[in-house]
Design a protein around this motif. Structure first.
Motif, PDB file in Angstrom:
ATOM      1  N   THR A  70      -6.871   0.646   9.749  1.00 32.52           N
ATOM      2  CA  THR A  70      -6.579   1.571  10.849  1.00 32.52           C
ATOM      3  C   THR A  70      -7.768   2.489  11.081  1.00 32.52           C
ATOM      4  O   THR A  70      -8.214   2.680  12.213  1.00 32.52           O
ATOM      5  CB  THR A  70      -5.317   2.385  10.508  1.00 32.52           C
ATOM      6  N   ILE A  88       0.849  -1.190   0.000  1.00 36.10           N
ATOM      7  CA  ILE A  88       0.000   0.000   0.000  1.00 36.10           C
ATOM      8  C   ILE A  88       0.879   1.232   0.000  1.00 36.10           C
ATOM      9  O   ILE A  88       1.879   1.240   0.697  1.00 36.10           O
ATOM     10  CB  ILE A  88      -0.942  -0.030   1.225  1.00 36.10           C
ATOM     11  N   PRO A  89       0.620   2.290  -0.722  1.00 36.96           N
ATOM     12  CA  PRO A  89      -0.597   2.533  -1.514  1.00 36.96           C
ATOM     13  C   PRO A  89      -0.590   1.923  -2.913  1.00 36.96           C
ATOM     14  O   PRO A  89      -1.420   2.319  -3.723  1.00 36.96           O
ATOM     15  CB  PRO A  89      -0.638   4.058  -1.589  1.00 36.96           C
ATOM     16  N   LEU A 100      -7.310  10.896   7.943  1.00 34.51           N
ATOM     17  CA  LEU A 100      -7.131   9.602   7.292  1.00 34.51           C
ATOM     18  C   LEU A 100      -8.073   9.443   6.108  1.00 34.51           C
ATOM     19  O   LEU A 100      -7.884   8.567   5.287  1.00 34.51           O
ATOM     20  CB  LEU A 100      -7.402   8.476   8.296  1.00 34.51           C
ATOM     21  N   GLY A 150      -4.126  -2.779   5.745  1.00 34.89           N
ATOM     22  CA  GLY A 150      -3.567  -1.502   5.368  1.00 34.89           C
ATOM     23  C   GLY A 150      -4.239  -0.362   6.090  1.00 34.89           C
ATOM     24  O   GLY A 150      -4.904  -0.557   7.104  1.00 34.89           O
ATOM     25  N   GLY A 151      -4.053   0.846   5.544  1.00 34.05           N
ATOM     26  CA  GLY A 151      -4.560   2.027   6.199  1.00 34.05           C
ATOM     27  C   GLY A 151      -6.057   2.004   6.423  1.00 34.05           C
ATOM     28  O   GLY A 151      -6.547   2.625   7.363  1.00 34.05           O
ATOM     29  N   MET A 201     -11.529   1.042   0.420  1.00 32.11           N
ATOM     30  CA  MET A 201     -10.477   1.711  -0.349  1.00 32.11           C
ATOM     31  C   MET A 201      -9.075   1.339   0.090  1.00 32.11           C
ATOM     32  O   MET A 201      -8.156   1.403  -0.695  1.00 32.11           O
ATOM     33  CB  MET A 201     -10.655   3.220  -0.233  1.00 32.11           C
ATOM     34  N   GLY A 202      -8.920   0.967   1.350  1.00 32.99           N
ATOM     35  CA  GLY A 202      -7.573   0.722   1.846  1.00 32.99           C
ATOM     36  C   GLY A 202      -7.267  -0.723   2.119  1.00 32.99           C
ATOM     37  O   GLY A 202      -6.155  -1.064   2.497  1.00 32.99           O
ATOM     38  N   ARG A 249       2.231   1.539   5.027  1.00 32.76           N
ATOM     39  CA  ARG A 249       1.197   0.576   4.693  1.00 32.76           C
ATOM     40  C   ARG A 249      -0.019   0.718   5.598  1.00 32.76           C
ATOM     41  O   ARG A 249      -1.147   0.640   5.137  1.00 32.76           O
ATOM     42  CB  ARG A 249       1.757  -0.833   4.818  1.00 32.76           C
ATOM     43  N   TRP A 250       0.224   0.912   6.883  1.00 36.00           N
ATOM     44  CA  TRP A 250      -0.904   0.938   7.807  1.00 36.00           C
ATOM     45  C   TRP A 250      -1.483   2.329   7.990  1.00 36.00           C
ATOM     46  O   TRP A 250      -2.278   2.544   8.888  1.00 36.00           O
ATOM     47  CB  TRP A 250      -0.498   0.321   9.151  1.00 36.00           C
ATOM     48  N   SER A 251      -1.025   3.307   7.206  1.00 37.73           N
ATOM     49  CA  SER A 251      -1.600   4.651   7.317  1.00 37.73           C
ATOM     50  C   SER A 251      -2.407   5.050   6.098  1.00 37.73           C
ATOM     51  O   SER A 251      -3.318   5.840   6.208  1.00 37.73           O
ATOM     52  CB  SER A 251      -0.514   5.711   7.500  1.00 37.73           C
ATOM     53  N   LEU A 252      -2.053   4.533   4.919  1.00 30.31           N
ATOM     54  CA  LEU A 252      -2.614   5.095   3.696  1.00 30.31           C
ATOM     55  C   LEU A 252      -3.659   4.182   3.082  1.00 30.31           C
ATOM     56  O   LEU A 252      -3.716   2.989   3.354  1.00 30.31           O
ATOM     57  CB  LEU A 252      -1.506   5.351   2.677  1.00 30.31           C
ATOM     58  N   LEU A 253      -4.472   4.800   2.210  1.00 30.99           N
ATOM     59  CA  LEU A 253      -5.414   4.041   1.404  1.00 30.99           C
ATOM     60  C   LEU A 253      -4.721   3.683   0.090  1.00 30.99           C
ATOM     61  O   LEU A 253      -3.569   4.028  -0.129  1.00 30.99           O
ATOM     62  CB  LEU A 253      -6.664   4.875   1.147  1.00 30.99           C
ATOM     63  N   ARG A 254      -5.459   3.024  -0.766  1.00 30.55           N
ATOM     64  CA  ARG A 254      -4.850   2.491  -1.986  1.00 30.55           C
ATOM     65  C   ARG A 254      -5.261   3.317  -3.202  1.00 30.55           C
ATOM     66  O   ARG A 254      -6.361   3.830  -3.278  1.00 30.55           O
ATOM     67  CB  ARG A 254      -5.314   1.045  -2.103  1.00 30.55           C
ATOM     68  N   PHE A 255      -4.340   3.460  -4.159  1.00 33.84           N
ATOM     69  CA  PHE A 255      -4.659   4.146  -5.407  1.00 33.84           C
ATOM     70  C   PHE A 255      -5.441   3.225  -6.325  1.00 33.84           C
ATOM     71  O   PHE A 255      -5.464   2.015  -6.127  1.00 33.84           O
ATOM     72  CB  PHE A 255      -3.384   4.582  -6.127  1.00 33.84           C
ATOM     73  N   ARG A 256      -6.056   3.817  -7.342  1.00 33.47           N
ATOM     74  CA  ARG A 256      -6.723   3.020  -8.371  1.00 33.47           C
ATOM     75  C   ARG A 256      -5.668   2.628  -9.413  1.00 33.47           C
ATOM     76  O   ARG A 256      -4.651   3.310  -9.542  1.00 33.47           O
ATOM     77  CB  ARG A 256      -7.811   3.865  -9.015  1.00 33.47           C
ATOM     78  N   ALA A 257      -5.925   1.548 -10.149  1.00 38.50           N
ATOM     79  CA  ALA A 257      -4.910   1.030 -11.074  1.00 38.50           C
ATOM     80  C   ALA A 257      -4.469   2.093 -12.078  1.00 38.50           C
ATOM     81  O   ALA A 257      -3.277   2.271 -12.325  1.00 38.50           O
ATOM     82  CB  ALA A 257      -5.451  -0.196 -11.786  1.00 38.50           C
ATOM     83  N   GLU A 278      -7.500  -6.704  -1.967  1.00 41.85           N
ATOM     84  CA  GLU A 278      -8.496  -7.696  -1.548  1.00 41.85           C
ATOM     85  C   GLU A 278      -9.899  -7.140  -1.422  1.00 41.85           C
ATOM     86  O   GLU A 278     -10.841  -7.920  -1.465  1.00 41.85           O
ATOM     87  CB  GLU A 278      -8.055  -8.388  -0.269  1.00 41.85           C
ATOM     88  N   ARG A 314      -9.510   9.100  -5.052  1.00 39.49           N
ATOM     89  CA  ARG A 314     -10.354   7.938  -5.332  1.00 39.49           C
ATOM     90  C   ARG A 314     -11.839   8.293  -5.432  1.00 39.49           C
ATOM     91  O   ARG A 314     -12.612   7.525  -6.016  1.00 39.49           O
ATOM     92  CB  ARG A 314     -10.187   6.896  -4.222  1.00 39.49           C
ATOM     93  N   ILE A 359      -5.174  10.794  -1.185  1.00 37.08           N
ATOM     94  CA  ILE A 359      -5.510   9.545  -1.885  1.00 37.08           C
ATOM     95  C   ILE A 359      -7.019   9.319  -1.838  1.00 37.08           C
ATOM     96  O   ILE A 359      -7.641   8.944  -2.837  1.00 37.08           O
ATOM     97  CB  ILE A 359      -4.757   8.350  -1.266  1.00 37.08           C
TER      98      ILE A 359
END
Lengths: 334, 408
Positions: free
Chosen positions: B161, A210-211, B224, B157-158, B152-153, A288-296, A218, B234, B230
């Motif tokens: 949290t 992540i991100p 957050l 992952g975030g 989204m996360g 990893r444990w702070s952020l959200l994920r980007f889109r492809a 998943e 999104r 981010i």
């Protein structure tokens, strides 16, 4: 009689592999503990003191689980892919100098070796997704290939920056040059640090963190390429992912932060390499444990519109610096 | 099919969908079924479908060309069941409808029965119901924010949290409800004519402490989420629901308000004690996922403000306007009907009930629940085409559907 160079490779390789696998296992423990604390939970507590034996328990559980192969799957590729991911990741370790002259192989083409095996990682992921005969796995594999190929480019270009400064493709030589002169991330101001940042981001993308963890994603693709895998074969993917993170941290600290070189004139040694690697590993975990994920597609846009041109510019600046800095005088690091 | 009919939306689609350029019944015969399209059944078992919801996606690469939602996997026949039970037995059943906001479900069914039976609710009970509804709204929106983060996360992952922190705050509100009702989730605290449990001594102080703590932490969660770049990347411009389409599909609640319609039953058709307090309705003009998120976040803050006002303003008096329940067939309805709608965290929850008359006087003759989540899900065929799979979970999450309510 075994030739000494083979013996050296076998012993050092065996020790490095076992040490890294152990480090990975407790890296996973650390990540779970850290994530727990970050989320006002405790993390693993039950197995051993503070859950320290949790990685062993996990491995035992995974080994006992049924090894399922879907009826429609391409059996050979399906079974071969997980061990290959671990193999390619471990192969990268061969050229990383852990201490003064402590490396499995002192290859003159160290940097291309790392990049080549990192690039090969795309294949087992792709075959795993293809062979699973699962739509989610296929989508995940497609994303993994697109992402892997794209982020390979800024990674390769930024890895050239230390090569240009040190004048060698041997990772050991690059670290030695940094010990004699200065860390590439710190001087000259600019190209080294930015190259590190881009290299680090590319490593995050290559290691599916992540991100940039689009291939697994998943919440969208159930578990991406690993959807159909169970038991230890899933465990191997998981292991390779963490191993990749750890190896990427090691490579980044060797290329940009002087590897085994100590600070403030303290004695050089393997402990510095370990400290720098774990610091970067911690940084990856934190992100990893702070952020959200980007889109492809956003991921691709970041790579092709920002990282690739920026890394090209950095390579150019580095080359110009190496060429012109000596003419400016000794204080410019010439 | 000819090309012209493929370009023109089918007659079944609302007119506003044509202006949007999306045809939910798009003819796919111009695609080569072997080479171009992939049909992906997202759900009913999928980590991000918020329950057992199935979405049939026709994919061109990763782009959705047609989406067909299927509901009913959680159908339990609640409306039919309530026709078999008596009026007083209905409350614990509807708790399970919208299991994220049970308080408002209880209120809805009891308000409908009260309207049918002609029973007045005392002022203290009305205040308590309003307070419970507002606190439930905070809890419900916190759960929405946390699961939206997971959408989204990811579960590793975030997003988690955000999830864990929002859940901790939600637990505190459930703790407060537990002090009143003895249950954390399926309260069974509303009854015909008022409430079953009075608030304990010192409870108001605890409410203030908890709400102050939540209010002080909400901004942290916004870092957050809604102010995180981010998150904005999104959600901005993703899943735009135009005002006209939202109205035509009968969408209500925060989704409608995020599409720029200033409509809130708490202000426009006051029930409980809402006629005695002023509700500031939150709207956003854009109608995308970010607007829906912002509206819910602001509603959360507004609900904290209202809850504090309400908990201080609870008058003294009886908490139930009807005789205490002695037997299940105590309330007998004459022939007649009643429709009551109230604003739940998800929108307009309507309950339509017909009284049985002579033969079936103690239970409803016919009962219909209008769930806001079902109407929200009906927007998916219009919102999804043109977006990718990644956006699907974001759009679905922004609609905040609860399948227990949609399927009943």
């Amino acid at each position: 009689m075994i030739p000494p160079i083979v013996l050296h490779g076998l012993i050092y390789g065996g020790v490095a592999a076992i040490a890294l696998l152990t480090l990975t296992a407790w890296g996973i423990w650390f990540e779970r503990k850290f994530a727990g604390r970050m989320q006002s939970r405790l993390g693993p507590t039950m197995v051993g003191w503070a859950g320290l034996l949790q990685p062993l328990a996990d491995v035992l559980k995974l080994l006992q689980k049924e090894d399922l192969v879907p009826a429609q799957a391409d059996r050979t590729l399906y079974l071969l892919s997980p061990p290959l991911t671990v193999f390619f990741t471990l192969a990268t370790v061969a050229v990383i100098p852990f201490g003064v002259d402590v490396a499995v192989a002192n290859l003159p083409i160290g940097v291309p070796w790392i990049l080549a095996f990192s690039g090969l990682m795309v294949f087992p992921v792709w075959t795993a997704g293809w062979a699973s005969a699962n739509k989610y796995a296929l989508l995940g594999a497609m994303r993994a290939v697109a992402q892997g190929i794209s982020y390979e480019i800024p990674m390769l270009l930024t890895a050239l920056v230390p090569v240009i400064f040190a004048g060698s493709m041997n990772v050991n030589e690059i670290v030695r040059w940094q010990a004699e002169h200065h860390w590439i991330a710190l001087w000259p101001p600019g190209p080294g640090l930015f190259a590190f940042v881009i290299f680090f981001l590319s490593c995050l993308a290559e290691a599916n963190r992540i991100p940039f963890d689009i291939p697994e994603a998943e919440s969208e693709l159930v578990a991406g390429v690993t959807t159909e895998y169970s038991g230890m074969r899933f465990g191997l993917f998981y292991l390779a992912e963490y191993l990749h993170t750890l190896v990427a941290s090691a490579v980044a600290s060797a290329l940009f932060f002087g590897g085994w070189n100590g600070i403030f004139g303290l004695p050089d040694g393997i402990h510095w390499m370990l400290a720098k690697t774990l610091t970067l590993f911690f940084l990856i975990t934190w992100i990893r444990w702070s952020l959200l994920r980007f889109r492809a597609d956003q991921l691709m846009r970041i790579c092709w519109t920002y990282l690739v041109p920026a890394s090209l510019a950095l390579v150019m600046i580095s080359a110009l610096w190496v060429h012109y800095a000596p003419q400016l005088g000794p204080m410019w690091g010439g | 099919m000819s090309a012209s009919s493929a370009a023109r939306p089918s007659s079944a689609a609302p007119a506003s969908a044509a202006r949007l350029g999306v045809d939910p019944h798009r003819d796919l015969s111009d695609y080569d079924p072997e080479a171009d399209l992939m049909v992906l059944n997202m759900g009913p078992q999928h980590p991000s479908t918020h329950g057992v919801f199935r979405l049939k996606l026709h994919l061109d690469g990763e782009t959705i060309v047609r989406a067909v939602p299927y509901v009913g996997y959680l159908h339990r026949g609640v409306e039919k069941l309530l026709e078999e039970l008596t009026f007083v037995q209905a409350t614990p059943i509807v708790d399970k409808n919208d299991y994220v906001s049970p308080m408002t479900n209880e209120q809805a069914i009891n308000m409908a029965f009260e309207a049918l039976l002609g029973i007045e609710v005392p002022r203290r009970a009305r205040y308590m119901r309003t307070l419970f509804a507002e606190m439930q709204r905070i809890a419900s929106h916190l759960l929405w924010l946390s699961t939206f983060g997971i959408d989204m996360g990811g579960a590793l992952g975030g997003g988690t949290t955000l999830f864990m922190h929002c859940f901790r705050e939600r637990e505190w509100i459930l703790d407060l409800f537990e002090l009143v009702t003895g249950a954390r989730f399926h309260y069974n605290t509303h009854t015909i004519g008022g409430n079953r449990h009075d608030i304990p001594a010192g409870w108001a102080k605890q409410v203030h402490t908890t709400l102050d703590l939540i209010a002080s932490r909400i901004d942290e969660y916004l870092e957050l989420s809604t102010t995180n770049s981010i998150f904005v990347a999104r959600t901005r411009g993703v899943g735009i629901l135009p005002k006209e389409l939202a109205l035509e599909l009968g969408i209500t609640g925060p989704i409608l308000r995020a599409s720029g319609v200033d409509h809130d039953l708490r202000r426009d058709a006051p029930f409980h004690a809402y006629d005695e307090i002023e509700v500031k309705v939150q709207t956003e003009p854009d109608g995308d996922c970010l607007s829906r998120a912002l509206v819910r976040v602001r509603e959360m803050k507004e609900s904290i403000r209202l809850s504090k006002l309400l908990v201080d303003g609870i008058p003294e008096g009886p908490i139930c306007g009807a005789r205490p329940i002695k037997n299940p067939t105590q309330f007998k309805a004459k022939e007649g009907q009643a429709y009551v709608a109230l604003e739940t965290p998800r929108g307009e929850l309507g309950t339509y009930v017909i009284g049985g008359g002579k033969n079936k006087a103690a239970s409803p003759y016919r009962l219909k629940i209008r769930p806001p989540s079902l109407h929200a899900l009906s927007a998916l065929p219009y919102l999804l085409p043109g977006h990718s799979i990644s956006d699907t979970v974001v759009i679905l999450g922004s609609l905040d559907p609860i399948m227990g309510e949609a399927d009943r």
